[in-house]
Structures are given as C-alpha cells and as structure tokens.
Design a protein around this motif. Structure first.
Motif, PDB file in Angstrom:
ATOM      1  N   TYR A 164      -1.460  -5.004 -22.071  1.00 41.69           N
ATOM      2  CA  TYR A 164      -1.391  -6.881 -21.725  1.00 41.69           C
ATOM      3  C   TYR A 164      -0.087  -7.501 -20.688  1.00 41.69           C
ATOM      4  CZ  TYR A 164      -2.286 -11.489 -22.408  1.00 41.69           C
ATOM      5  OH  TYR A 164      -2.492 -13.272 -22.695  1.00 41.69           O
ATOM      6  N   CYS A 165       0.700  -6.196 -21.228  1.00 43.51           N
ATOM      7  CA  CYS A 165       1.918  -6.992 -20.211  1.00 43.51           C
ATOM      8  C   CYS A 165       2.259  -6.037 -18.997  1.00 43.51           C
ATOM      9  CB  CYS A 165       3.497  -6.768 -20.691  1.00 43.51           C
ATOM     10  SG  CYS A 165       3.837  -7.106 -22.427  1.00 43.51           S
ATOM     11  N   LYS A 166       1.767  -5.358 -19.051  1.00 43.80           N
ATOM     12  CA  LYS A 166       0.574  -4.891 -17.483  1.00 43.80           C
ATOM     13  C   LYS A 166       0.745  -6.197 -16.620  1.00 43.80           C
ATOM     14  CE  LYS A 166       1.376  -0.408 -18.665  1.00 43.80           C
ATOM     15  NZ  LYS A 166       0.734   1.339 -18.482  1.00 43.80           N
ATOM     16  N   LYS A 167       0.638  -5.995 -15.149  1.00 44.57           N
ATOM     17  CA  LYS A 167      -0.103  -7.206 -14.164  1.00 44.57           C
ATOM     18  C   LYS A 167      -1.460  -6.424 -14.039  1.00 44.57           C
ATOM     19  CE  LYS A 167       1.754  -5.507 -10.593  1.00 44.57           C
ATOM     20  NZ  LYS A 167       2.058  -5.257  -8.440  1.00 44.57           N
ATOM     21  N   THR A 168      -2.455  -7.669 -13.625  1.00 47.48           N
ATOM     22  CA  THR A 168      -3.593  -6.985 -13.147  1.00 47.48           C
ATOM     23  C   THR A 168      -3.147  -5.462 -12.177  1.00 47.48           C
ATOM     24  OG1 THR A 168      -4.636  -9.129 -13.486  1.00 47.48           O
ATOM     25  CG2 THR A 168      -5.947  -8.116 -12.103  1.00 47.48           C
ATOM     26  N   LEU A 215       2.208   3.910  -4.636  1.00 46.70           N
ATOM     27  CA  LEU A 215       2.084   3.973  -5.508  1.00 46.70           C
ATOM     28  C   LEU A 215       4.032   3.737  -6.846  1.00 46.70           C
ATOM     29  CD1 LEU A 215       2.600   7.696  -5.824  1.00 46.70           C
ATOM     30  CD2 LEU A 215       5.323   7.545  -3.904  1.00 46.70           C
ATOM     31  N   GLY A 216       3.799   4.058  -7.788  1.00 44.31           N
ATOM     32  CA  GLY A 216       4.162   3.299  -8.764  1.00 44.31           C
ATOM     33  C   GLY A 216       3.567   2.672  -9.592  1.00 44.31           C
ATOM     34  N   GLU A 217       2.674   1.874  -9.270  1.00 45.46           N
ATOM     35  CA  GLU A 217       1.489   0.528  -9.178  1.00 45.46           C
ATOM     36  C   GLU A 217       0.834   1.047 -10.601  1.00 45.46           C
ATOM     37  OE1 GLU A 217       2.742  -1.980  -9.028  1.00 45.46           O
ATOM     38  OE2 GLU A 217       4.771  -1.631  -7.522  1.00 45.46           O
ATOM     39  N   ASN A 218       0.767  -0.308 -11.355  1.00 42.83           N
ATOM     40  CA  ASN A 218      -0.999  -0.254 -12.348  1.00 42.83           C
ATOM     41  C   ASN A 218      -2.510  -0.156 -11.312  1.00 42.83           C
ATOM     42  OD1 ASN A 218      -1.867  -0.116 -13.657  1.00 42.83           O
ATOM     43  ND2 ASN A 218      -1.888  -2.569 -14.586  1.00 42.83           N
ATOM     44  N   ILE A 240     -17.240   6.835 -13.343  1.00 43.03           N
ATOM     45  CA  ILE A 240     -16.369   6.387 -14.579  1.00 43.03           C
ATOM     46  C   ILE A 240     -14.816   5.468 -13.714  1.00 43.03           C
ATOM     47  CG2 ILE A 240     -15.739   8.633 -16.173  1.00 43.03           C
ATOM     48  CD1 ILE A 240     -13.201   9.246 -14.513  1.00 43.03           C
ATOM     49  N   GLU A 241     -14.732   4.841 -14.538  1.00 36.68           N
ATOM     50  CA  GLU A 241     -13.413   3.438 -14.082  1.00 36.68           C
ATOM     51  C   GLU A 241     -12.049   4.040 -14.792  1.00 36.68           C
ATOM     52  OE1 GLU A 241     -14.742  -0.545 -13.505  1.00 36.68           O
ATOM     53  OE2 GLU A 241     -13.172  -0.807 -15.366  1.00 36.68           O
ATOM     54  N   VAL A 242     -10.979   3.865 -13.879  1.00 41.62           N
ATOM     55  CA  VAL A 242      -9.811   4.260 -14.547  1.00 41.62           C
ATOM     56  C   VAL A 242      -8.455   3.557 -14.242  1.00 41.62           C
ATOM     57  CG1 VAL A 242      -8.299   6.313 -15.132  1.00 41.62           C
ATOM     58  CG2 VAL A 242     -10.880   6.924 -14.495  1.00 41.62           C
ATOM     59  N   THR A 243      -8.126   3.259 -15.355  1.00 46.84           N
ATOM     60  CA  THR A 243      -6.907   2.128 -14.576  1.00 46.84           C
ATOM     61  C   THR A 243      -5.569   3.399 -15.223  1.00 46.84           C
ATOM     62  OG1 THR A 243      -6.603   1.261 -16.548  1.00 46.84           O
ATOM     63  CG2 THR A 243      -8.002  -0.212 -15.097  1.00 46.84           C
ATOM     64  N   GLY A 244      -4.747   2.977 -14.403  1.00 43.01           N
ATOM     65  CA  GLY A 244      -3.016   3.113 -15.228  1.00 43.01           C
ATOM     66  C   GLY A 244      -2.136   4.163 -13.624  1.00 43.01           C
ATOM     67  N   ILE A 245      -1.087   4.055 -14.425  1.00 44.85           N
ATOM     68  CA  ILE A 245       0.061   4.360 -13.341  1.00 44.85           C
ATOM     69  C   ILE A 245      -0.057   5.485 -11.756  1.00 44.85           C
ATOM     70  CG2 ILE A 245       2.519   4.940 -12.984  1.00 44.85           C
ATOM     71  CD1 ILE A 245       1.484   2.074 -13.869  1.00 44.85           C
ATOM     72  N   LEU A 246       0.279   5.063 -10.500  1.00 44.19           N
ATOM     73  CA  LEU A 246      -0.013   5.865  -9.385  1.00 44.19           C
ATOM     74  C   LEU A 246       1.479   6.420  -9.595  1.00 44.19           C
ATOM     75  CD1 LEU A 246      -2.255   6.911  -7.792  1.00 44.19           C
ATOM     76  CD2 LEU A 246      -1.665   5.324  -5.654  1.00 44.19           C
ATOM     77  N   LYS A 247       1.197   8.392  -9.969  1.00 45.08           N
ATOM     78  CA  LYS A 247       2.822   8.536  -9.730  1.00 45.08           C
ATOM     79  C   LYS A 247       2.506   9.863  -8.075  1.00 45.08           C
ATOM     80  CE  LYS A 247       4.224   7.699 -14.268  1.00 45.08           C
ATOM     81  NZ  LYS A 247       4.994   8.232 -15.410  1.00 45.08           N
ATOM     82  N   LYS A 248       3.764  10.712  -8.187  1.00 44.20           N
ATOM     83  CA  LYS A 248       3.536  11.798  -7.014  1.00 44.20           C
ATOM     84  C   LYS A 248       3.685  12.623  -8.677  1.00 44.20           C
ATOM     85  CE  LYS A 248       7.022  13.486  -4.022  1.00 44.20           C
ATOM     86  NZ  LYS A 248       8.385  13.379  -2.943  1.00 44.20           N
ATOM     87  N   SER A 249       2.631  13.496  -7.798  1.00 42.98           N
ATOM     88  CA  SER A 249       2.292  14.602  -8.420  1.00 42.98           C
ATOM     89  C   SER A 249       3.489  15.293  -8.380  1.00 42.98           C
ATOM     90  CB  SER A 249       1.054  15.333  -7.607  1.00 42.98           C
ATOM     91  OG  SER A 249       0.307  16.745  -8.412  1.00 42.98           O
ATOM     92  N   PRO A 250       4.213  15.905  -9.318  1.00 46.24           N
ATOM     93  CA  PRO A 250       5.240  17.894  -8.977  1.00 46.24           C
ATOM     94  C   PRO A 250       4.017  19.298  -8.628  1.00 46.24           C
ATOM     95  CG  PRO A 250       4.289  17.822 -11.171  1.00 46.24           C
ATOM     96  CD  PRO A 250       3.794  16.597 -10.725  1.00 46.24           C
ATOM     97  N   HIS A 251       2.956  18.776  -8.189  1.00 46.35           N
ATOM     98  CA  HIS A 251       2.206  20.252  -8.009  1.00 46.35           C
ATOM     99  C   HIS A 251       2.414  19.579  -6.544  1.00 46.35           C
ATOM    100  CE1 HIS A 251       1.252  21.251 -11.977  1.00 46.35           C
ATOM    101  NE2 HIS A 251       1.120  20.302 -11.720  1.00 46.35           N
TER     102      HIS A 251
END
Length: 484
Positions: free
Chosen positions: A28-32, A47-50, A99-110
């Motif tokens: 809930y606390c995260k921005k849209t 990158l790094g955002e929701n 599907i629909e997915v929400t989350g944090i976009l991060k740099k991949s270690p691979h």
C-alpha cells in the motif's frame, strides 16, 4: 503512520497472518507502479522502481523458494525474467497464459539478461491449457507447421519477429519516399480499370436482396485493384514524385510459393524523366535504404531468421546491401541463358517471357545479387510501356529487378507519353474507348515520366530468405483458402 505500523509488525510477530498484513501495508505504501512494455523494461527504464508488466508466459520454472517466469508482450524478441516467491505460484500460471506482474525492476546478476523483475504480485489474466495449445514450450516449430494456425501463429517467436520486421520495413519505405521528396497518394481499392491487362480480376458487386435487380452498383463493372499505377499517372501530371503503398488483388488460380490473391505493393511514379536509369536508381536506393534500416532496427529478429530459419542467408543480404546492382539488357539475358549448360523446363529464345527458373539463374550468374534486366520485347509489355522504336529488335523501355531466391521483385517502365503512339497501341488492343481518360493525360500537358511497382511480400522473402510467400504476411489469401 503506515511505516510505523509496518515496523512494529515486522518486530513483533513472524506469524503467517502478521506477514500477510505486513506485505499488504508495504504494498500500500508503494507508489502506483509505472506500466512498462517488456522492451522498455529490458532497456533499463525505471530501474529500481515499482513497475507493472503485462504479457504472455513463455516459460515457468518453479523451485522450492522461488518461481521463475519468462514473459513477453510482443515488443521484443527477448522475454523479461520475473522472479517471484513460491507463494505467488498459481495452477493457472502456465505456458501461453496472459499475466500481469508488479514489482521492483532490478539489475540482473546474470550476464545473459540485463534486468529482472522482482515480483510482489502476479495475476493470471487469461488462462491457457498447455495440453491443447498447438505450440509447445521449448520446441522450435517450423514455418509450415505454424501456418496451419493463422489465428495463433503470432504467439511464436519466428512469426512475431516477422511481424516486427514487416512493421519496421513499412516505416523504412515510407521514410525513404518522404526523405526523397515523394508525396503519398491513397489510390483506390475499387477501380473500373485493369491496369495489367491480364484479366485476373475480382469483380465487386453488393450482395443482398436489395441489390438483386441492380445491373452494376457503380453503373459500370468494378473490380478490386491490381495496381495503383494508372491513378498515380494521373497525379504525376500535377506532382513530380508520387507513390502509393497498399493492398492489391489478383484472381490468379495459383498455389505457388511466389503468388498471393491479396498482397501489398509499393508503387512510384517519377515525372520529367526520359531515362530508365532514373527509375533503377530509385529502386536500388529504396531497396538498400529499407534493408539497412531493418538490419539496424530489427537486428535480433533478423538474426533469428538467418540463424534458425534460413542459415547462411545473412551473407547474401550483406552482399546485396554493399554491392551495386548490375544492369543487363533482355537480349544479353537471353544470350546468357542460351549459353548455359543448365536444362530449363521452359525454352529460352528471343521473345520468350522470362520464367522464375530463368530469373533465378540470371541472378546467380551475376554474382547472386540483384540484377536489372532492361529493354524487353515490346509485345511482352502492357500498352503503357514506352516504345523504344528500335530495329530490328522492337523493344520497350521496361525494366525488371531480379533478386536472389525470389526472381522478379520490381517491374517498371517509362510510360508512353506520345499521344499518337499510345492511341495506336490502345486501338491495337481494343481499349481506346475504355481508356479515353488516359489519352487525355497526353492531350493536356503531357510529359515524359516513368514508374515501377515492388511486391512488398517478395521483398521480405528476399531479405529474410523465406521460401514461401505465405509465411511473410499475417493472413495469406490464395485460391481455395480464405481463413479468418
């Protein structure tokens, strides 16, 4: 307030209920979340955002603690990897599901993937039964197999790549004409003329009881267009450079790999020209410009074809882009064919119409790059082709561009602008009354001009190495087949 509550809960309790409340508060606390296409996510945008990504599942790999999902939305050949907790797994989360997915976009270690999406929510929008789905996970299906499913084949890597290439090639051709001073003309789909004179026309009449007594809806026989050329010639009397790019139709009873009943044509007319070289320059420059654009903007998609569908074809494409196209006359072409040791199904002699086997041989003879053939016998060309008035060989100022793997790609000519010669030619073929308006173009401000047409699907066949023209158009139409 919410941040304080979340902190208290994280310290006070580790029960499943508390973890669920904590997750809800954090969410809930995260921005849209920002909605991204897969191609945008892969580029590192946000990158790094929701973020939120929507698409179709290409693979699902559940493990003890995590769930790995590859998702694509058609914007890129490469899928985006989703990493989710095992608690987000769903029985409906299968290959092919939406599907629909929400989350944090991060740099991949691979190294093989630039980014990955750490999901906090995965929602199945549309389920897909992988048993019934005709395409199977991790299986490379051939073009002939997927052609059986015109309503589903856009879900495959190969055909989605083709459609991105087709879209980019369309943009490239329009850009070439715009950059070179051509004006686009929307020529009609319904017409009363047969530009080619071959009679392979689809007649257009309305259906239904309200029209049963009508002789002709348009008062004259009307047909689906076989070419926009004559309408472009009208416009070339007021604009020096015009083109059109649209669907054309041929009622040709053919099941060949080179013909369709509905296909797209690129056609252009150039005013105030008396040289075939002016036309061949436009053809060659457009071909090279469009191909370079596609190679630059669809590199991964083109590589898929050149590696897995038509291995080795990239060398041919590179040669076509780098080398100038040779020019030979029809007479020289016949000499080359007559000297050949190859046995042709169709005989070769001066005055014969070049068949596909002849065209492909000439291309190979000239170094397996596109070649222009000029000055065809006058009787082989339509009434509008300019008479060269040469003796003893009576030829027309006409040109075809032959390309590897396909044969004829472009056909063009200087147009007969001399009223007396054009009138005599129309009388000879019995079309003077039908084309009285066409003679008016020569009566009022006539000018030397010429033009050509390029088969867009054949162009795609040429640069990708695809053998069957039905595999480079979204919904192929040919005799005894009109699916969807």
């Amino acid at each position: 307030m919410f941040q304080a509550a979340a902190k208290t809960l994280s310290i006070a309790s580790t029960s499943s209920v508390s973890r669920a409340i904590l997750f809800s508060l954090r969410h809930y606390c995260k921005k849209t979340p920002t909605k991204l296409r897969v191609s945008e996510a892969l580029s590192g945008a946000e990158l790094g955002e929701n973020v939120k990504v929507q698409g179709w599942v290409r693979s699902v790999r559940p493990q003890k603690a995590n769930l790995f999902i590859h998702v694509n939305d058609g914007s890129s050949l490469q899928p985006l990897q989703i990493i989710a907790g095992s608690e987000l797994n769903d029985p409906l989360l299968t290959f092919g599901s939406a599907i629909e997915v929400t989350g944090i976009l991060k740099k991949s270690p691979h190294q093989k993937q630039p980014v990955e999406l750490e999901a906090d929510r995965v929602r199945v929008v549309g389920k897909c039964n992988p048993v019934d789905f005709p395409f199977k996970i991790k299986e490379r299906h051939g073009l002939e197999y997927i052609r059986q499913f015109p309503h589903l084949r856009c879900r495959t890597n190969a055909f989605s790549s083709l459609l991105r290439i087709r879209s980019e090639a369309t943009t490239a051709i329009h850009s070439y004409f715009k950059d070179n001073g051509f004006m686009q003309i929307h020529t009609p789909i319904i017409t009363s003329n047969d530009c080619e004179g071959a009679g392979e026309l689809f007649q257009v009449e309305p259906s239904g009881p309200a029209h049963e007594e009508d002789e002709h809806f348009f008062s004259v026989p009307a047909f689906l267009t076989v070419s926009g050329q004559l309408h472009l010639e009208v416009m070339s009397g007021a604009f020096s450079r015009v083109y059109t790019f649209g669907p054309t139709f041929r009622a040709e009873n053919s099941q060949s790999r080179r013909h369709l009943a509905e296909f797209y044509m690129v056609e252009a007319e150039v005013s105030f020209t008396e040289s075939l070289e002016d036309l061949t320059k436009v053809m060659e420059d457009m071909f090279r410009s469009a191909t370079e654009h596609v190679l630059a903007h669809c590199a991964e998609d083109v590589d898929l074809f050149h590696k897995h569908v038509t291995p080795g074809h990239r060398d041919t494409v590179d040669a076509m882009v780098k080398k100038r196209f040779p020019v030979i006359t029809y007479s020289e072409a016949i000499d080359i064919l007559n000297r050949s040791s190859q046995k042709f199904a169709f005989p070769t002699y001066w005055g014969c119409d070049l068949q596909t086997e002849h065209e492909k041989y000439l291309v190979k003879h000239c170094g397996n790059i596109p070649v222009f053939v000029t000055d065809y016998p006058y009787d082989l060309k339509p009434f509008y082709a300019r008479d060269n008035q040469d003796h003893p060989e009576h030829t027309a100022a006409a040109v075809d561009l032959l390309v590897p793997g396909v044969g004829e790609l472009c056909g063009g000519s200087l147009r007969e602008e001399r009223l007396d010669l054009l009138s005599a030619r129309l009388q000879e073929v019995g079309l003077e009354d039908t084309y009285s308006w066409y003679l008016d173009l020569r009566r009022f401000g006539s000018l030397p001009h010429g033009g050509f047409g390029l088969g867009f699907e054949r162009y795609l066949q040429c640069i990708l190495g695809v053998d069957n023209i039905k595999d480079v158009i979204p919904f192929p139409r040919f005799s005894h087949s009109c699916l969807l």
